[in-house]
Design a protein around this motif. Structure first.
Motif, mmCIF file in Angstrom:
data_model
loop_
_atom_site.group_PDB
_atom_site.id
_atom_site.type_symbol
_atom_site.label_atom_id
_atom_site.label_comp_id
_atom_site.label_asym_id
_atom_site.label_seq_id
_atom_site.Cartn_x
_atom_site.Cartn_y
_atom_site.Cartn_z
ATOM 1 N N PRO A 298 25.836 15.721 43.327
ATOM 2 C CA PRO A 298 24.769 14.832 43.816
ATOM 3 C C PRO A 298 23.390 15.462 43.678
ATOM 4 N N LEU A 299 23.310 16.779 43.808
ATOM 5 C CA LEU A 299 22.009 17.445 43.634
ATOM 6 C C LEU A 299 21.502 17.262 42.214
ATOM 7 N N ALA A 300 22.419 17.439 41.240
ATOM 8 C CA ALA A 300 22.030 17.276 39.836
ATOM 9 C C ALA A 300 21.604 15.834 39.581
ATOM 10 N N PHE A 301 22.364 14.880 40.137
ATOM 11 C CA PHE A 301 22.014 13.472 39.910
ATOM 12 C C PHE A 301 20.645 13.131 40.497
ATOM 13 N N GLN A 302 20.351 13.730 41.656
ATOM 14 C CA GLN A 302 19.063 13.420 42.274
ATOM 15 C C GLN A 302 17.893 13.909 41.439
ATOM 16 N N ALA A 303 18.133 15.036 40.751
ATOM 17 C CA ALA A 303 17.014 15.636 40.030
ATOM 18 C C ALA A 303 16.819 15.042 38.636
ATOM 19 N N MET A 304 17.832 14.338 38.100
ATOM 20 C CA MET A 304 17.705 13.898 36.697
ATOM 21 C C MET A 304 17.159 12.470 36.604
ATOM 22 N N PRO A 305 16.510 12.168 35.469
ATOM 23 C CA PRO A 305 16.034 10.788 35.292
ATOM 24 C C PRO A 305 17.223 9.832 35.265
ATOM 25 N N LEU A 306 17.055 8.662 35.834
ATOM 26 C CA LEU A 306 18.130 7.654 35.944
ATOM 27 C C LEU A 306 19.341 8.198 36.703
ATOM 28 N N GLY A 307 19.074 9.179 37.568
ATOM 29 C CA GLY A 307 20.164 9.890 38.255
ATOM 30 C C GLY A 307 21.076 8.970 39.056
ATOM 31 N N LEU A 309 21.783 5.822 38.584
ATOM 32 C CA LEU A 309 22.652 5.069 37.679
ATOM 33 C C LEU A 309 23.792 5.964 37.177
ATOM 34 N N PHE A 310 23.426 7.177 36.720
ATOM 35 C CA PHE A 310 24.464 8.083 36.211
ATOM 36 C C PHE A 310 25.436 8.475 37.315
ATOM 37 N N GLY A 311 24.895 8.681 38.502
ATOM 38 C CA GLY A 311 25.751 9.067 39.629
ATOM 39 C C GLY A 311 26.762 7.983 39.952
ATOM 40 N N VAL A 312 26.289 6.740 39.966
ATOM 41 C CA VAL A 312 27.191 5.620 40.249
ATOM 42 C C VAL A 312 28.279 5.560 39.171
ATOM 43 N N LEU A 313 27.832 5.664 37.907
ATOM 44 C CA LEU A 313 28.811 5.589 36.810
ATOM 45 C C LEU A 313 29.811 6.739 36.907
ATOM 46 N N PHE A 314 29.305 7.929 37.220
ATOM 47 C CA PHE A 314 30.199 9.090 37.281
ATOM 48 C C PHE A 314 31.273 8.904 38.360
ATOM 49 N N PHE A 315 30.849 8.553 39.576
ATOM 50 C CA PHE A 315 31.857 8.436 40.637
ATOM 51 C C PHE A 315 32.759 7.225 40.415
ATOM 52 N N ALA A 316 32.252 6.212 39.710
ATOM 53 C CA ALA A 316 33.123 5.080 39.366
ATOM 54 C C ALA A 316 34.215 5.550 38.399
ATOM 55 N N MET A 317 33.811 6.342 37.390
ATOM 56 C CA MET A 317 34.788 6.863 36.413
ATOM 57 C C MET A 317 35.791 7.791 37.107
ATOM 58 N N LEU A 318 35.270 8.630 37.999
ATOM 59 C CA LEU A 318 36.153 9.585 38.687
ATOM 60 C C LEU A 318 37.187 8.823 39.523
ATOM 61 N N SER A 319 36.723 7.772 40.172
ATOM 62 C CA SER A 319 37.652 6.995 41.001
ATOM 63 C C SER A 319 38.707 6.319 40.126
ATOM 64 N N MET A 320 38.275 5.835 38.959
ATOM 65 C CA MET A 320 39.227 5.214 38.028
ATOM 66 C C MET A 320 40.235 6.243 37.526
ATOM 67 N N ALA A 321 39.704 7.425 37.182
ATOM 68 C CA ALA A 321 40.583 8.481 36.673
ATOM 69 C C ALA A 321 41.603 8.861 37.745
ATOM 70 N N ALA A 322 41.154 8.880 39.002
ATOM 71 C CA ALA A 322 42.068 9.206 40.098
ATOM 72 C C ALA A 322 43.144 8.134 40.214
ATOM 73 N N LEU A 323 42.752 6.876 40.055
ATOM 74 C CA LEU A 323 43.729 5.785 40.189
ATOM 75 C C LEU A 323 44.786 5.815 39.092
ATOM 76 N N THR A 324 44.343 6.071 37.840
ATOM 77 C CA THR A 324 45.349 6.070 36.764
ATOM 78 C C THR A 324 46.312 7.240 36.919
#
Ligand code: PFF
Length: 494
Positions: A298-307, A309-324
């Motif tokens: 989350p620290l990296a996401f806060q500091a980066m441009p469009l953070g 959006l990327f953070g949401v996408l990342f945790f969405a992917m992680l949650s999907m990966a966990a489900l599969t």
């Protein structure tokens, strides 16, 4: 009661590859691998892990898929059938029982971590990760765990979603979702890696991950690397064997195994390269433990441009990966409940889900009201992880290697694997000697039976043992026959 219907199958070779990759790539790659690497000293752990994947994981995975396809059933039934075909005792099905139990027990703590991922997705969406310091992130992670209601809600959500998908069947859903989730995950990791390259901490991360320092590896770390190699490839827990039981006859087991193992390893290494720059750039401790990615990213996401959006996408992917991955862990249990107890898929999923909910809720309490409920210094959450990764998976891997290497006749595996003679001989050598000895040596060390300075001597010891076994095999008529036998196999030569 046993069903007589033909077993459903994947839609093709890619169906299996996608589902097995979906099972393999999960929290183990993105949550567990980085924090274990941090705890066990970096490059040395990574190297042993890679060796374990190649020398133990790949041969055992091939064996599991072959057993599943040959036995066409849940791990218990498949192993019993394949053993019976070679005139061996039905007691080998105990291996299947252990695998099924192991997958189920892993799921009991996995849904809690998947719940973390879902809750961080929600925090990203709702702005709940405000605050720019490491201390803020540590406090947010602690607060997320402190409320049993909050944590329980998220893990219950994961349990319900998993069972809904499993109840619907293995086809379509899994194959389709992994098809876009995996590339998405890779893109997100690339974004994080690129960010790390430009924002600092990247060279420290590279050094930490890839410089081998033998002195930093404990025998505890060796056993952890071995257990994790099995965990990350979903071995000895019924998932791969059951998925293998849906594999069509013509598909090449060796090629699919390599594809899955390479994809899995790449994602783990990419996760390391994505996460450690953020850790070093923020002066965090790589040995922080299970909260590592939830505090650093989350620290990296806060500091980066469009953070955001990327953070949401990342945790969405992680949650999907966990489900599969979660889906694959109960597949063995559900398949057994359907085949042997005559339940419908949906009923089987809810029965398994009910038991899962009770145990995982107790495991979730380890982080809050049950913080003092320990046994020999471990909470239920830690016990589930420890028992499965350190004991059940290596033991299951050992049993599988011995079963296919020494106990079964030569024909079943030759027919299923369909390798050329030379490749088959290499595989046989790996499952007969390299995998069992690797597992045994690490167990012996972990149990403290023999005190050896493994960090410096174990390659030598292993090399010596392998040389002896190779000499023995070359002298034995059976291997010579295998090497010179050029009988065409069922699937042709690889
Ligand atoms: N391989 C999964 C991961 O790395 O997250 C975990 C896993 C899935 C373990 C399925 C065991 C299993 F049967």
């Amino acid at each position: 009661m046993t069903t007589t219907q033909p077993r459903i199958q994947w839609l093709g070779r890619w169906g299996f590859v996608l589902a097995a990759t979906g099972s393999a790539v999960g929290l183990g790659n993105i949550w567990k691998f980085p924090y274990m690497t941090g705890e066990y000293g970096g490059g040395a752990f990574v190297l042993v892990y890679l060796v374990c994947i190649l020398a133990l994981g790949v041969p055992v995975m091939m064996a599991e898929i072959a057993l599943g396809r040959r036995g066409r059933g849940s791990p218990i039934d498949a192993v019993r059938r394949v053993a019976a075909e070679s005139g061996r005792s039905a007691a080998w099905s105990l291996l299947g029982w252990m695998a099924m139990l192991c997958g189920f027990l892993i799921l009991c703590f996995y849904v809690v971590v998947a719940g973390w991922s879902f809750s961080y997705l929600w925090k990203m969406l709702s702005g709940g990760l405000a605050g720019g310091s490491v201390d803020d992130m540590v406090a947010i992670f602690a607060a997320n765990n402190a409320s049993p209601l909050n944590l329980g809600l998220w893990s219950t959500l994961v349990t319900v979603v998993t069972m809904l998908i499993v109840g619907k069947g293995v086809q379509g859903g899994i194959e389709k979702s992994v098809g876009w989730m995996m590339p998405g995950m890779v893109v997100m990791l690339l974004v994080l890696i690129l960010y790390g390259v430009f924002s600092g901490g990247f060279s420290d991360a590279l050094r930490f991950l890839f410089v081998f320092d033998a002195g930093s590896l404990s025998s505890e770390g060796l056993l952890a690397a071995l257990g994790h190699a099995f965990f990350t490839l979903s071995l000895a827990s019924g998932a791969i064997l059951t998925y293998g039981s849906y594999l069509p006859a013509g598909a090449s087991i060796a090629r699919t195994t390599l594809t899955v193992a390479v994809a899995d390893t790449l994602v783990a290494l990419m996760a390391g390269l994505a996460i450690f720059p953020a850790i070093f750039a923020n002066g965090m401790d790589p040995g922080e433990g299970p909260g590592l990615i939830f505090m650093s990213l989350p620290l990296a996401f806060q500091a980066m441009p469009l953070g955001t959006l990327f953070g949401v996408l990342f945790f969405a992917m992680l949650s999907m990966a966990a489900l599969t991955s979660s889906i694959s862990m109960v597949e063995a249990t559900v398949s057994w409940l359907c085949d042997r107890q005559g339940l419908s898929r949906r009923a089987a999923a809810w029965v398994a889900g009910g038991v899962l909910w009770v145990i995982s809720t107790l495991a979730m309490l380890s982080f809050n009201v049950g913080a003092d409920w320990t046994l020999a210094g471990r909470h239920l959450f830690d016990w589930l992880d420890y028992l499965t990764s350190r004991w059940m998976m290596p033991l299951g891997g050992l049993g599988t290697a011995l079963l296919v290497g020494f106990v079964l006749g030569a024909a079943p595996m030759r027919e299923e694997l369909g390798l050329s003679s030379a490749w088959h001989a290499l595989w046989l050598y790996m499952v007969r000697y390299v995998s069992p000895l690797g597992i045994l040596v690490i167990f012996v060390d972990a149990l403290g039976i023999v005190s050896v300075e493994f960090a410096t001597h174990w390659p030598f010891l292993l090399g010596l043992l392998l040389a002896i076994s190779l000499g023995g095999e070359l002298a034995s008529p059976r291997l010579r026959r295998t090497l010179s036998d050029s009988t065409p196999s069922r699937e042709g030569v690889e």
